[in-house]
Enzyme design. Structure first.
Site, PDB file in Angstrom:
ATOM      1  N   HIS A  97       8.871  53.308  10.280  1.00 36.11           N
ATOM      2  CA  HIS A  97       8.643  54.550  10.228  1.00 36.11           C
ATOM      3  C   HIS A  97      10.409  54.510  11.341  1.00 36.11           C
ATOM      4  CE1 HIS A  97       8.901  58.587  11.923  1.00 36.11           C
ATOM      5  NE2 HIS A  97       7.839  58.686  10.702  1.00 36.11           N
ATOM      6  N   GLU A 169      11.237  58.368   3.037  1.00 34.07           N
ATOM      7  CA  GLU A 169      11.792  59.236   3.558  1.00 34.07           C
ATOM      8  C   GLU A 169      12.880  58.974   4.069  1.00 34.07           C
ATOM      9  OE1 GLU A 169       7.640  60.080   6.543  1.00 34.07           O
ATOM     10  OE2 GLU A 169       8.433  58.105   6.680  1.00 34.07           O
ATOM     11  N   SER A 215       9.692  66.397   5.616  1.00 34.78           N
ATOM     12  CA  SER A 215       9.836  68.092   6.071  1.00 34.78           C
ATOM     13  C   SER A 215       9.218  68.786   4.181  1.00 34.78           C
ATOM     14  CB  SER A 215      11.877  68.282   5.511  1.00 34.78           C
ATOM     15  OG  SER A 215      12.361  68.246   6.792  1.00 34.78           O
TER      16      SER A 215
END
Length: 256
Positions: A97, A169, A215
């Site tokens: 991440h 992402e 988002s």
């Protein structure tokens, strides 16, 4: 191609155990009304894995962990090993991440070790990749993503890659100040990722699930799911609110 629609959320450092239990009790009930094409997962904090796994025993909602060391044992204060996560009964492990990369110096070489360690324990690695705003501004995002994938997946066999999931992402789209990416941008990036997976693993690369996160909300999630090579969504704040998440899930179940 995997026909499942993978939908999940990483709680980061947001929920107490009581809040997590209340959330999951509601999510378990929601899941009962959904078709089998939707595969759900949640990724809570480490202290909550055991009690939440007990809560999920009668559900097919998958449980994940937020990071992992590659060694089974050792003098690594503060770390959690694949052996410990196997004992906790986790189904998947989130690796790479952007916050782990930014704040804790995770790198692709170490992530390669973690991916392999997870696979040895039959825990599904969910490998997160993505370019930051500087990469995007300088038009070097594709090079960043290619390097992340090529190094993190180095040495994997075709059989092993079939048990890996990818979460794309873009860092500039994540968090409270994130700017949602356009569907066109997501479509292009997922196509690039798919082509690289095929380049690395031949036809097996066609079946590796690629999730989109950044988002994602009630207003834009369908535009992302409509993109080719988007096999699911990795949702943040919009999934932390169970009412918002329920609306998203029911719409996906109805329309996809």
């Amino acid at each position: 191609m995997n026909e499942k629609i993978l939908i999940g959320t990483n709680w980061k450092m947001t929920k107490t155990l009581a809040e997590g239990r209340d959330y999951l009790r509601r999510l378990i009930e929601i899941k009962k009304s959904l078709s089998s094409k939707i595969e759900l997962f949640v990724i809570p904090s480490f202290p909550h894995l055991y009690p939440l796994k007990e809560l999920l025993q009668e559900s097919d909602i998958k449980l994940g962990a937020q990071t992992m060391h590659w060694e089974e044992r050792g003098a690594y204060t503060g770390e959690v090993s694949p052996l410990m996560l196997e004992e906790a009964g986790v189904d998947l492990i989130e690796l790479g991440h952007s916050e782990r990369r930014q704040y804790y110096n995770e790198n692709d070489i170490d992530l390669n070790k973690k991916v392999k360690a997870a696979l040895q324990k039959r825990i599904t690695p969910l490998l997160c990749i993505g370019e930051n705003s500087v990469d995007k501004a300088r038009n070097t995002g594709n090079e960043k993503i290619r390097k992340q994938l090529k190094v993190s997946l180095y040495g994997l066999t075709k059989e092993e890659i079939s048990n890996v999931q990818i979460a794309y992402e873009p860092v500039w789209a994540i968090g409270s100040k994130g700017v949602p990416a356009s569907a066109e941008y997501v479509r292009e990036q997922h196509s690039n990722i798919r082509h690289l997976l095929i380049e690395l693993f031949d036809e097996t690369g066609e079946d590796v699930p690629i999730l989109y996160g950044g988002s994602v909300n009630e207003q834009n999630f369908e535009s992302y799911l409509n993109c080719k090579n988007v096999n699911g969504l990795f949702i943040g704040r919009s999934a932390w609110d169970i009412q918002s998440f329920e609306k998203i899930l029911l719409t996906i179940d109805k329309n996809y």
